[in-house]
Scaffold this motif. Structure first.
Motif, PDB file in Angstrom:
ATOM      1  N   ARG A  71      10.203 -44.776  -7.741  1.00  0.00           N
ATOM      2  CA  ARG A  71      11.534 -45.299  -8.103  1.00  0.00           C
ATOM      3  C   ARG A  71      12.540 -45.943  -6.994  1.00  0.00           C
ATOM      4  N   PHE A  72      13.208 -44.560  -6.164  1.00  0.00           N
ATOM      5  CA  PHE A  72      14.162 -45.180  -5.508  1.00  0.00           C
ATOM      6  C   PHE A  72      14.177 -44.828  -4.545  1.00  0.00           C
ATOM      7  N   THR A  73      13.752 -46.192  -4.564  1.00  0.00           N
ATOM      8  CA  THR A  73      13.690 -46.385  -3.170  1.00  0.00           C
ATOM      9  C   THR A  73      14.707 -46.720  -1.944  1.00  0.00           C
ATOM     10  N   GLY A  74      15.820 -46.686  -2.148  1.00  0.00           N
ATOM     11  CA  GLY A  74      16.989 -47.144  -1.966  1.00  0.00           C
ATOM     12  C   GLY A  74      18.674 -46.743  -2.299  1.00  0.00           C
ATOM     13  N   ILE A  75      18.888 -47.443  -1.485  1.00  0.00           N
ATOM     14  CA  ILE A  75      20.450 -47.417  -2.306  1.00  0.00           C
ATOM     15  C   ILE A  75      20.719 -48.146  -3.552  1.00  0.00           C
TER      16      ILE A  75
END
Length: 188
Positions: A71-75
């Motif tokens: 879900r949290f693949t980048g800024i």
């Protein structure tokens, strides 16, 4: 590190508790002589003393519940009002979150020893911390805490000791660190 260095220079170490939020003030007030272990080379800290040679290279990476690793693949995926970011007070992690994740809901949690429990309990979604800490926290919590799948660290920085402005002392510390790196003691 500190015990080995103290033994090498023939002194008895005295350990002084500090926090990331008070490290700079405590160092400036001479409450301790050197800051050892996990100290990121940082321009604000460099104004207070000198840094030893680097003993490690690292970068900021996110740690999350394993179910959220994709879900949290980048800024952009983290910098959202519905994302709960947790930080310890006053250090480079908090600064990073405030600068790069300003739209996220940021919680400052005072106990660095229990901060990862907040993610496990679902009270926070992500912490952007040093890569070594992501790895260390993921190991005892397999299948629970994982590195987010971001590809590469968001930043790159060196770890070093913060030393007083004393060229002779810095030279002794640097010789010691270089020898420890060469002999592989710390890596082991």
């Amino acid at each position: 590190m500190a015990r080995d260095f103290a033994r090498t220079i023939g002194v008895r170490p005295a350990f002084v508790m500090t926090t990331w939020a008070s490290l700079s003030d405590d160092f400036s007030a001479s409450r301790f002589d050197i800051a050892v272990g996990g100290v990121s080379v940082d321009p604000a800290r460099a104004r207070l003393g000198v840094f030893s040679q680097s003993y490690a290279r690292d970068g900021k990476r996110p740690v999350v519940r394993c179910a959220d690793a994709r879900r949290f693949t980048g800024i952009d995926a983290m910098d959202r009002p519905d994302v709960r970011v947790i930080v310890n007070p006053g250090g480079t992690h908090e600064r990073f979150a405030r600068e790069r994740l300003a739209r996220a809901a940021i919680t400052v949690f005072p106990d660095n020893t229990r901060i990862f429990d907040q993610i496990i309990a679902g009270k926070a979604d992500v912490m952007v911390t040093d890569g070594v800490e992501v790895d260390l926290q993921s190991r005892p919590h397999p299948g629970v805490l994982c590195p987010a799948e971001v590809g590469s660290p968001f930043t790159h920085f060196d770890k070093a000791w913060l030393l007083p402005r004393d060229a002779r002392f810095a030279a002794v510390a640097n010789r010691f660190i270089a020898a420890e790196i060469r002999n592989g003691g710390w890596a082991a």
